[in-house]
Design a protein around this motif. Structure first.
Motif, PDB file in Angstrom:
ATOM      1  N   MET A  67       6.389 -11.792  -3.343  1.00 41.84           N
ATOM      2  CA  MET A  67       4.986 -11.476  -3.553  1.00 41.84           C
ATOM      3  C   MET A  67       4.597 -11.940  -4.961  1.00 41.84           C
ATOM      4  SD  MET A  67       3.131  -7.746  -3.279  1.00 41.84           S
ATOM      5  CE  MET A  67       3.052  -7.572  -1.525  1.00 41.84           C
ATOM      6  N   SER A  68       3.510 -12.657  -5.062  1.00 34.98           N
ATOM      7  CA  SER A  68       3.070 -13.187  -6.348  1.00 34.98           C
ATOM      8  C   SER A  68       2.465 -12.073  -7.205  1.00 34.98           C
ATOM      9  CB  SER A  68       2.040 -14.299  -6.136  1.00 34.98           C
ATOM     10  OG  SER A  68       0.801 -13.748  -5.729  1.00 34.98           O
ATOM     11  N   TRP A  69       2.294 -12.348  -8.477  1.00 34.06           N
ATOM     12  CA  TRP A  69       1.720 -11.363  -9.391  1.00 34.06           C
ATOM     13  C   TRP A  69       0.287 -11.028  -8.987  1.00 34.06           C
ATOM     14  CZ3 TRP A  69      -2.668 -12.434 -12.146  1.00 34.06           C
ATOM     15  CH2 TRP A  69      -3.037 -13.772 -12.248  1.00 34.06           C
ATOM     16  N   LEU A  70      -0.426 -12.029  -8.466  1.00 38.49           N
ATOM     17  CA  LEU A  70      -1.806 -11.801  -8.051  1.00 38.49           C
ATOM     18  C   LEU A  70      -1.858 -10.872  -6.834  1.00 38.49           C
ATOM     19  CD1 LEU A  70      -4.745 -12.460  -8.590  1.00 38.49           C
ATOM     20  CD2 LEU A  70      -4.508 -14.463  -7.130  1.00 38.49           C
ATOM     21  N   SER A  71      -0.945 -11.075  -5.898  1.00 38.31           N
ATOM     22  CA  SER A  71      -0.886 -10.196  -4.715  1.00 38.31           C
ATOM     23  C   SER A  71      -0.534  -8.767  -5.124  1.00 38.31           C
ATOM     24  CB  SER A  71       0.152 -10.709  -3.718  1.00 38.31           C
ATOM     25  OG  SER A  71      -0.213 -11.958  -3.213  1.00 38.31           O
ATOM     26  N   ARG A  72       0.418  -8.625  -6.054  1.00 35.60           N
ATOM     27  CA  ARG A  72       0.796  -7.285  -6.523  1.00 35.60           C
ATOM     28  C   ARG A  72      -0.383  -6.602  -7.221  1.00 35.60           C
ATOM     29  NH1 ARG A  72       5.562 -10.047  -7.844  1.00 35.60           N
ATOM     30  NH2 ARG A  72       4.944 -10.179 -10.019  1.00 35.60           N
ATOM     31  N   LEU A  73      -1.106  -7.368  -8.026  1.00 30.95           N
ATOM     32  CA  LEU A  73      -2.264  -6.827  -8.726  1.00 30.95           C
ATOM     33  C   LEU A  73      -3.334  -6.381  -7.726  1.00 30.95           C
ATOM     34  CD1 LEU A  73      -3.814  -6.333 -11.389  1.00 30.95           C
ATOM     35  CD2 LEU A  73      -4.662  -8.671 -11.187  1.00 30.95           C
ATOM     36  N   ALA A  74      -3.583  -7.204  -6.711  1.00 28.32           N
ATOM     37  CA  ALA A  74      -4.576  -6.856  -5.691  1.00 28.32           C
ATOM     38  C   ALA A  74      -4.152  -5.602  -4.943  1.00 28.32           C
ATOM     39  CB  ALA A  74      -4.770  -8.016  -4.727  1.00 28.32           C
ATOM     40  N   GLU A  75      -2.877  -5.524  -4.555  1.00 29.07           N
ATOM     41  CA  GLU A  75      -2.370  -4.334  -3.849  1.00 29.07           C
ATOM     42  C   GLU A  75      -2.532  -3.091  -4.709  1.00 29.07           C
ATOM     43  OE1 GLU A  75      -1.058  -3.432  -0.823  1.00 29.07           O
ATOM     44  OE2 GLU A  75      -1.764  -5.391  -0.162  1.00 29.07           O
ATOM     45  N   ARG A  76      -2.223  -3.204  -5.991  1.00 25.80           N
ATOM     46  CA  ARG A  76      -2.336  -2.069  -6.904  1.00 25.80           C
ATOM     47  C   ARG A  76      -3.791  -1.596  -6.994  1.00 25.80           C
ATOM     48  NH1 ARG A  76      -0.379  -3.949 -12.024  1.00 25.80           N
ATOM     49  NH2 ARG A  76       1.496  -4.409 -10.855  1.00 25.80           N
ATOM     50  N   GLN A  77      -4.732  -2.539  -7.081  1.00 27.91           N
ATOM     51  CA  GLN A  77      -6.145  -2.184  -7.174  1.00 27.91           C
ATOM     52  C   GLN A  77      -6.626  -1.521  -5.877  1.00 27.91           C
ATOM     53  OE1 GLN A  77      -6.414  -2.289 -10.549  1.00 27.91           O
ATOM     54  NE2 GLN A  77      -8.546  -2.742 -10.096  1.00 27.91           N
ATOM     55  N   ILE A  78      -6.161  -2.024  -4.743  1.00 20.74           N
ATOM     56  CA  ILE A  78      -6.536  -1.433  -3.449  1.00 20.74           C
ATOM     57  C   ILE A  78      -6.016  -0.004  -3.363  1.00 20.74           C
ATOM     58  CG2 ILE A  78      -6.119  -1.542  -0.962  1.00 20.74           C
ATOM     59  CD1 ILE A  78      -6.164  -4.643  -1.277  1.00 20.74           C
ATOM     60  N   LEU A  79      -4.745   0.204  -3.719  1.00 15.73           N
ATOM     61  CA  LEU A  79      -4.168   1.551  -3.673  1.00 15.73           C
ATOM     62  C   LEU A  79      -4.897   2.508  -4.615  1.00 15.73           C
ATOM     63  CD1 LEU A  79      -0.354   0.733  -3.447  1.00 15.73           C
ATOM     64  CD2 LEU A  79      -1.797   1.751  -1.669  1.00 15.73           C
ATOM     65  N   LYS A  80      -5.221   2.025  -5.807  1.00 15.82           N
ATOM     66  CA  LYS A  80      -5.924   2.860  -6.779  1.00 15.82           C
ATOM     67  C   LYS A  80      -7.299   3.265  -6.237  1.00 15.82           C
ATOM     68  CE  LYS A  80      -6.380   1.057 -10.954  1.00 15.82           C
ATOM     69  NZ  LYS A  80      -6.721   0.637 -12.315  1.00 15.82           N
ATOM     70  N   THR A  81      -8.001   2.313  -5.627  1.00 13.74           N
ATOM     71  CA  THR A  81      -9.315   2.601  -5.058  1.00 13.74           C
ATOM     72  C   THR A  81      -9.208   3.557  -3.880  1.00 13.74           C
ATOM     73  OG1 THR A  81     -10.059   0.409  -5.749  1.00 13.74           O
ATOM     74  CG2 THR A  81     -11.415   1.537  -4.139  1.00 13.74           C
ATOM     75  N   GLN A  82      -8.163   3.400  -3.055  1.00 16.25           N
ATOM     76  CA  GLN A  82      -7.943   4.313  -1.923  1.00 16.25           C
ATOM     77  C   GLN A  82      -7.724   5.734  -2.414  1.00 16.25           C
ATOM     78  OE1 GLN A  82      -4.673   2.444   0.166  1.00 16.25           O
ATOM     79  NE2 GLN A  82      -5.955   2.134   1.975  1.00 16.25           N
ATOM     80  N   LEU A  83      -6.895   5.892  -3.448  1.00 15.22           N
ATOM     81  CA  LEU A  83      -6.600   7.223  -3.973  1.00 15.22           C
ATOM     82  C   LEU A  83      -7.846   7.904  -4.532  1.00 15.22           C
ATOM     83  CD1 LEU A  83      -3.163   6.546  -5.698  1.00 15.22           C
ATOM     84  CD2 LEU A  83      -3.589   7.855  -3.599  1.00 15.22           C
ATOM     85  N   LYS A  84      -8.775   7.118  -5.076  1.00 16.64           N
ATOM     86  CA  LYS A  84     -10.026   7.668  -5.602  1.00 16.64           C
ATOM     87  C   LYS A  84     -11.056   7.894  -4.495  1.00 16.64           C
ATOM     88  CE  LYS A  84      -9.697   5.574 -10.182  1.00 16.64           C
ATOM     89  NZ  LYS A  84     -10.319   4.597 -11.104  1.00 16.64           N
ATOM     90  N   GLY A  85     -10.729   7.474  -3.261  1.00 16.63           N
ATOM     91  CA  GLY A  85     -11.664   7.650  -2.139  1.00 16.63           C
ATOM     92  C   GLY A  85     -12.730   6.575  -2.068  1.00 16.63           C
ATOM     93  N   GLY A  86     -12.545   5.500  -2.783  1.00 25.36           N
ATOM     94  CA  GLY A  86     -13.539   4.426  -2.824  1.00 25.36           C
ATOM     95  C   GLY A  86     -13.636   3.598  -1.558  1.00 25.36           C
ATOM     96  N   LEU A  87     -12.685   3.758  -0.662  1.00 21.22           N
ATOM     97  CA  LEU A  87     -12.717   2.989   0.579  1.00 21.22           C
ATOM     98  C   LEU A  87     -13.082   3.860   1.777  1.00 21.22           C
ATOM     99  CD1 LEU A  87      -9.566   0.726   0.019  1.00 21.22           C
ATOM    100  CD2 LEU A  87     -11.962   0.189  -0.415  1.00 21.22           C
ATOM    101  N   GLN A  88     -13.645   5.020   1.490  1.00 22.27           N
ATOM    102  CA  GLN A  88     -14.054   5.958   2.548  1.00 22.27           C
ATOM    103  C   GLN A  88     -15.540   5.757   2.846  1.00 22.27           C
ATOM    104  OE1 GLN A  88     -12.131   8.689   3.869  1.00 22.27           O
ATOM    105  NE2 GLN A  88     -10.352   7.691   2.980  1.00 22.27           N
ATOM    106  N   GLY A  89     -15.900   5.868   4.118  1.00 17.79           N
ATOM    107  CA  GLY A  89     -17.310   5.833   4.505  1.00 17.79           C
ATOM    108  C   GLY A  89     -17.955   4.462   4.423  1.00 17.79           C
ATOM    109  N   LEU A  90     -17.169   3.420   4.441  1.00 21.21           N
ATOM    110  CA  LEU A  90     -17.728   2.076   4.387  1.00 21.21           C
ATOM    111  C   LEU A  90     -18.317   1.682   5.741  1.00 21.21           C
ATOM    112  CD1 LEU A  90     -14.902   0.262   2.392  1.00 21.21           C
ATOM    113  CD2 LEU A  90     -17.093   1.041   1.529  1.00 21.21           C
TER     114      LEU A  90
END
Length: 110
Positions: free
Chosen positions: A1-24
């Motif tokens: 996995m490239s550094w860019l993919s890891r960074l994207a995954e980390r941002q997605i997980l962080k947003t999920q934990l904050k509830g930012g991907l709910q109710g879309l």
């Protein structure tokens, strides 16, 4: 996995934990069937979708629709001068579509 993919995954997980991907919009619904997307890369397909939702279509998509309409018209015409003119217009539209597609590919290659 490239550094860019890891960074994207980390941002997605962080947003999920904050509830930012709910109710879309569309959450819990199946993805729409887009058979035309099978012929373009996933990145291009996403870009085209975003532009379409914004009401903006790239030239190659507009030309593709014109090619389809012209081909349908050509199929209804009997042989003769009108048929010949419609064939010339279809060839012109197909050439312009190919140029637009090639132009996008070269632009994306960088």
């Amino acid at each position: 996995m490239s550094w860019l993919s890891r960074l994207a995954e980390r941002q997605i997980l962080k947003t999920q934990l904050k509830g930012g991907l709910q109710g879309l919009e569309g959450e819990g619904k199946p993805l729409p069937d887009r058979p035309g997307d099978a012929f373009v890369s996933p990145g291009d397909a996403a870009g085209f979708r975003i532009m379409a939702q914004a009401g903006v279509l790239p030239e190659e998509i507009t030309l593709k629709k014109q090619v389809q309409a012209q081909a349908a018209l050509l199929a209804t015409l009997p042989q003769g001068p009108e048929h010949k003119a419609a064939m010339a217009k279809l060839a012109d539209l197909q050439m312009r579509q190919a140029i637009a597609e090639e132009s996008r590919r070269r632009f994306l290659k960088g």
